[in-house]
Each structure stands twice: as C-alpha cells, then as structure tokens.
Design a protein around this motif. Structure first.
Motif, PDB file in Angstrom:
ATOM      1  N   LEU A   1       0.842  -1.190   0.043  1.00  0.00           N
ATOM      2  CA  LEU A   1      -0.057   0.037  -0.049  1.00  0.00           C
ATOM      3  C   LEU A   1       0.847   1.403  -0.005  1.00  0.00           C
ATOM      4  O   LEU A   1       1.978   1.309   0.441  1.00  0.00           O
ATOM      5  N   HIS A   2       0.230   2.400  -0.459  1.00  0.00           N
ATOM      6  CA  HIS A   2       0.989   3.557  -0.403  1.00  0.00           C
ATOM      7  C   HIS A   2      -0.071   4.585   0.233  1.00  0.00           C
ATOM      8  O   HIS A   2      -1.189   4.646  -0.231  1.00  0.00           O
ATOM      9  N   HIS A   3       0.606   5.095   1.376  1.00  0.00           N
ATOM     10  CA  HIS A   3      -0.072   6.151   2.087  1.00  0.00           C
ATOM     11  C   HIS A   3       0.090   7.583   1.502  1.00  0.00           C
ATOM     12  O   HIS A   3       1.175   7.895   1.707  1.00  0.00           O
ATOM     13  N   ASP A   4      -0.933   8.220   1.126  1.00  0.00           N
ATOM     14  CA  ASP A   4      -1.065   9.524   0.703  1.00  0.00           C
ATOM     15  C   ASP A   4      -0.967  10.550   1.784  1.00  0.00           C
ATOM     16  O   ASP A   4      -2.375  10.736   2.114  1.00  0.00           O
ATOM     17  N   CYS A   5      -0.216  10.986   2.355  1.00  0.00           N
ATOM     18  CA  CYS A   5      -0.598  12.267   3.398  1.00  0.00           C
ATOM     19  C   CYS A   5      -0.471  13.581   2.733  1.00  0.00           C
ATOM     20  O   CYS A   5      -0.196  14.559   3.468  1.00  0.00           O
ATOM     21  N   GLY A   6      -0.831  13.909   1.774  1.00  0.00           N
ATOM     22  CA  GLY A   6      -0.856  14.959   1.046  1.00  0.00           C
ATOM     23  C   GLY A   6      -2.016  15.840   1.512  1.00  0.00           C
ATOM     24  O   GLY A   6      -2.788  15.904   2.207  1.00  0.00           O
ATOM     25  N   SER A   7      -2.169  17.061   0.654  1.00  0.00           N
ATOM     26  CA  SER A   7      -3.210  18.091   0.901  1.00  0.00           C
ATOM     27  C   SER A   7      -4.622  17.583   0.642  1.00  0.00           C
ATOM     28  O   SER A   7      -5.550  18.062   1.259  1.00  0.00           O
ATOM     29  N   ASN A   8      -4.832  16.476   0.117  1.00  0.00           N
ATOM     30  CA  ASN A   8      -6.101  15.814  -0.215  1.00  0.00           C
ATOM     31  C   ASN A   8      -6.557  14.854   0.900  1.00  0.00           C
ATOM     32  O   ASN A   8      -7.878  14.577   0.735  1.00  0.00           O
ATOM     33  N   THR A   9      -5.777  14.749   2.065  1.00  0.00           N
ATOM     34  CA  THR A   9      -6.165  14.035   2.940  1.00  0.00           C
ATOM     35  C   THR A   9      -7.445  14.518   3.809  1.00  0.00           C
ATOM     36  O   THR A   9      -7.468  15.791   4.178  1.00  0.00           O
ATOM     37  N   ARG A  10      -8.478  13.760   3.941  1.00  0.00           N
ATOM     38  CA  ARG A  10      -9.832  14.289   3.890  1.00  0.00           C
ATOM     39  C   ARG A  10      -9.887  14.810   5.457  1.00  0.00           C
ATOM     40  O   ARG A  10     -10.745  15.664   5.855  1.00  0.00           O
ATOM     41  N   HIS A  11      -9.524  13.981   6.513  1.00  0.00           N
ATOM     42  CA  HIS A  11      -9.688  14.315   7.789  1.00  0.00           C
ATOM     43  C   HIS A  11      -8.325  14.447   8.753  1.00  0.00           C
ATOM     44  O   HIS A  11      -7.836  13.252   9.101  1.00  0.00           O
ATOM     45  N   GLN A  12      -7.976  15.605   9.016  1.00  0.00           N
ATOM     46  CA  GLN A  12      -6.643  15.845   9.607  1.00  0.00           C
ATOM     47  C   GLN A  12      -6.908  15.604  11.103  1.00  0.00           C
ATOM     48  O   GLN A  12      -7.640  16.104  11.704  1.00  0.00           O
ATOM     49  N   MET A  13      -5.823  14.756  11.569  1.00  0.00           N
ATOM     50  CA  MET A  13      -5.878  14.480  12.822  1.00  0.00           C
ATOM     51  C   MET A  13      -4.440  14.441  13.441  1.00  0.00           C
ATOM     52  O   MET A  13      -3.693  14.081  12.920  1.00  0.00           O
ATOM     53  N   THR A  14      -4.420  14.957  14.796  1.00  0.00           N
ATOM     54  CA  THR A  14      -2.856  14.912  15.286  1.00  0.00           C
ATOM     55  C   THR A  14      -2.751  13.528  15.933  1.00  0.00           C
ATOM     56  O   THR A  14      -3.473  13.470  16.906  1.00  0.00           O
ATOM     57  N   GLY A  15      -1.640  12.846  15.788  1.00  0.00           N
ATOM     58  CA  GLY A  15      -1.465  11.780  16.419  1.00  0.00           C
ATOM     59  C   GLY A  15      -0.896  10.601  15.312  1.00  0.00           C
ATOM     60  O   GLY A  15      -0.407  11.053  14.346  1.00  0.00           O
ATOM     61  N   ASP A  16      -0.691   9.517  15.865  1.00  0.00           N
ATOM     62  CA  ASP A  16      -0.104   8.378  15.396  1.00  0.00           C
ATOM     63  C   ASP A  16      -1.087   7.599  14.316  1.00  0.00           C
ATOM     64  O   ASP A  16      -2.253   7.150  14.878  1.00  0.00           O
ATOM     65  N   ILE A  17      -0.662   6.843  13.269  1.00  0.00           N
ATOM     66  CA  ILE A  17      -1.559   6.194  12.510  1.00  0.00           C
ATOM     67  C   ILE A  17      -0.958   4.806  12.402  1.00  0.00           C
ATOM     68  O   ILE A  17       0.295   4.576  12.237  1.00  0.00           O
ATOM     69  N   MET A  18      -1.644   3.787  12.777  1.00  0.00           N
ATOM     70  CA  MET A  18      -1.397   2.546  12.642  1.00  0.00           C
ATOM     71  C   MET A  18      -2.412   1.621  11.691  1.00  0.00           C
ATOM     72  O   MET A  18      -3.467   1.913  11.784  1.00  0.00           O
TER      73      MET A  18
END
Length: 373
Positions: A85-102
């Motif tokens: 998988l490729h995780h796209d964290c660019g400007s199109n990310t729908r729901h910005q949250m502060t914290g870690d992603i697993m």
C-alpha cells in the motif's frame, strides 16, 4: 459517558462558553478492489519493480492506493507478484488528526465466484506518510497462479481489506445544545433551532429557569419584545452579556412551560382540564398570543355548566374573550338556566352581579323583551 453528557452537565452548572477536545483511539475499516485485465500479457511486458497503482481510496480519513508489481518489487522477488500500500498524506487527506496512525492490511485474490481463494495478512504496524507500507513482496509465485482459480479470463482480481487505527486529538469544538423545556414534536424547524442555536434568554418562573431564544420570543409576542428590551437596558455589568435574564412572578412554571411550547411549536398541550385552559388563557392574554387565547376559549366553552358559567363569564369579561362570552350568554339564555341560578341563590349569582353586571343587564333586558312579545 459521552462528551455531550459531560458538556451538558457543565453547562447546567452555569458554564455557558464551553469547548472540548477528545484524545482517543479510533478505528476504521474499508475495502478496495483492483482488477488487472490481461494479466499474463501485462506481466510479460513490464520489468520487475514496475508497479500498477489503483485509484485513491479513503479509509480512516486517509488516502491510500494499492500497488501491484506483476514481476516483483525487486530482483529477489522477480518470480512473485508483489503487493503493498501507498499512504498519501498530501493536501487531499480528508480528515486531519494529530497523532499516530497504525494499520493492518489483508490482501486476497478472488476466484470466479468472487470469494477469497488466497489471502495474506500483515500485522498492525505504524504508518508513515508518503511511504510504501504493508509489503508482501512474495505475495504469490507466478507458477502458483492457477488460470482457472486465480486468473479468470486472464484477469487478476485483488481485494484489499484495510483497518486503520488513529491515536490523537480530534480538535473539533463540541457545543452540545441545551435541551428544550418542552417536547420537540413540531418538526424539523423547532428541532433545528434548539440543536443549532444557543439560547440567549433565561427566564425564571416560580423557582424554575427556562432557556429560550430572544428572536423567537420577540417575533411571537410584542409584550415579550418590550420586556426583553427593558431587561436588557437594566442589565448590570459583570453578568453574562450574551444572556438576557427575565423574571415572571404572576405565573406558575407548568403554565409557562405550556406557553413556551406554543411559542415555539404553535401547538398547545392538551387542554382537557378546564383549570389548565383557564390559566393558559390568562397567560396568553397577558402576552398577546391571540391564537393560543382563542384555543383556550374554545376549550373552556366545552366546560360551561350551572356551577361554572358565572366564573367563566367573569373570566371572559376580564380578558376580553368574545367567543367564550357568547357561549356563556347562550347558556344563560337557555330556558330556565338564569332563573334557576337566581332562585337557588347559587354562588355564581353573586359573582354575576359583582363581576358581570353589564352581561347580567343584557340578559335581563333580553328576557323582558321576550316576555313583552
């Protein structure tokens, strides 16, 4: 206990300006399907390391893509199909949250019946933005691809089941609405007012406090408009300048609750009891709510009798109720009713003479004219 419950309790204790944030682990799941037609030809045309990418799909407010290398991601895996998988964290990310992603991913090949026939699952891992993740370099050997089972019409169908866990703070401000002091039974408009707009008026009646919206009260009652303007002008410094406080001393809480319900919903409570209708009529007259006043008049008309006609007529005279007055006059004009009250010297006769002298004179005059005819 929900955050809304906590906020409502704090607001009920007098804290009106409240905001909140929540730190928690939130889980989302989602699936995406990637199909590669003429897979055998595609595999023969590309070198190892060349990837086929799916369109972007969203899970957990993040954007993802399936990446497939028909001839492996690197030289050691050139005899395999590689998936990741490729995780796209660019400007199109729908729901910005502060914290870690697993996240955890399960890749499956679907057979002719669209059922998983071969599956590989990764463990829950930390995801870093913009990087490839969930690698299965050796997902399946080329020689293990069954043309009947895995390559139906030479089409490779890949199912990705993705679970995302995010730990962090949701920075959305929560402002739960105060509960309405009456039943929200009149439809979406009334419910929207209470759920979307913060009350800016607090009215104390018979030891109870009722919240309301100034613009609603002023639009419905000219008396409330005047009272609220006066109360605002007299407001002392040091109080919440966003809330107008008003006190009503000549009404009980139950009647005011019914009055407030009508102001918001245009529907009164049940008026089966004459005492309820009478007290609400007095309140409606005070605040110039003519429609509610007429409803109360019509309800009281159904309760006119020998023991109540005098007090009801007096009520109609005091509060200028033409419909109710006419109903009482018709009752007293019926053969024998007025005479019975007079002959028996019932309590109502004294009330008629004291509070309804003009009505009594009208009745007597009418009787005399009828006798002369």
């Amino acid at each position: 206990m929900s955050m809304s419950t906590v906020m409502s309790a704090l607001r009920g204790a007098g804290r009106q300006q409240l905001s909140a944030s929540t730190f928690a682990v939130r889980h989302w799941t989602g699936s995406h399907v990637l199909r590669i037609h003429e897979f055998t030809q595609v595999r023969n045309m590309v070198y190892h390391g060349v990837e086929m990418r799916s369109s972007t799909f969203a899970v957990g407010g993040q954007d993802w893509r399936i990446c497939c290398c028909p001839n492996g991601r690197s030289y050691p895996s050139e005899d395999y199909v590689s998936l990741y998988l490729h995780h796209d964290c660019g400007s199109n990310t729908r729901h910005q949250m502060t914290g870690d992603i697993m996240a955890k991913v399960q890749f499956s090949l679907l057979d002719q019946a669209l059922k998983p026939c071969y599956t590989r699952t990764t463990k829950l891992e930390r995801v870093y933005g913009g990087l490839k993740w969930g690698e299965c370099d050796d997902f399946i050997r080329h020689e293990d691809l069954d043309k009947v089972k895995h390559l139906n019409d030479d089409c490779l169908t890949i199912l990705c089941d993705l679970t995302v866990a995010v730990t962090g703070t949701n920075d959305r401000m929560e402002v739960p609405s105060l509960p309405a002091p009456f039943d929200l039974q009149a439809g979406q408009l009334t419910e929207a007012i209470w759920n979307k707009e913060r009350p800016d008026v607090r009215i104390e009646v018979d030891g109870e406090a009722f919240d309301a919206h100034r613009w609603v009260l002023e639009a419905r009652s000219p008396v409330f408009k005047t009272d609220l303007s006066l109360s605002l002008a007299k407001a002392t410094t040091g109080k919440d300048e966003n809330t107008i406080e008003l006190r009503i001393d000549d009404m009980d809480a139950e009647v005011f609750k019914a009055l407030l319900q009508f102001i918001y919903t245009d529907a009164p409570p049940l008026l089966d009891a004459s005492t309820t209708a009478e007290r609400l009529l007095v309140a409606a007259d005070k605040y110039e709510l003519e429609k509610l006043k007429l409803m109360c008049e019509e309800a009281l008309c159904r309760h006119i009798g020998m023991g109540s006609v005098a007090s009801t007529l007096a009520l109609a005279e005091r509060h200028r109720c033409p419909v109710l007055r006419e109903a009482c006059m018709r009752f007293l004009s019926c053969a024998g009713n007025l005479e019975t009250i007079m002959a028996m010297q019932m309590d109502g006769f004294g009330e008629l003479k004291r509070d309804c002298s003009s009505a009594l004179l009208e009745l007597v005059t009418k009787k005399m004219i009828e006798m002369e005819q």
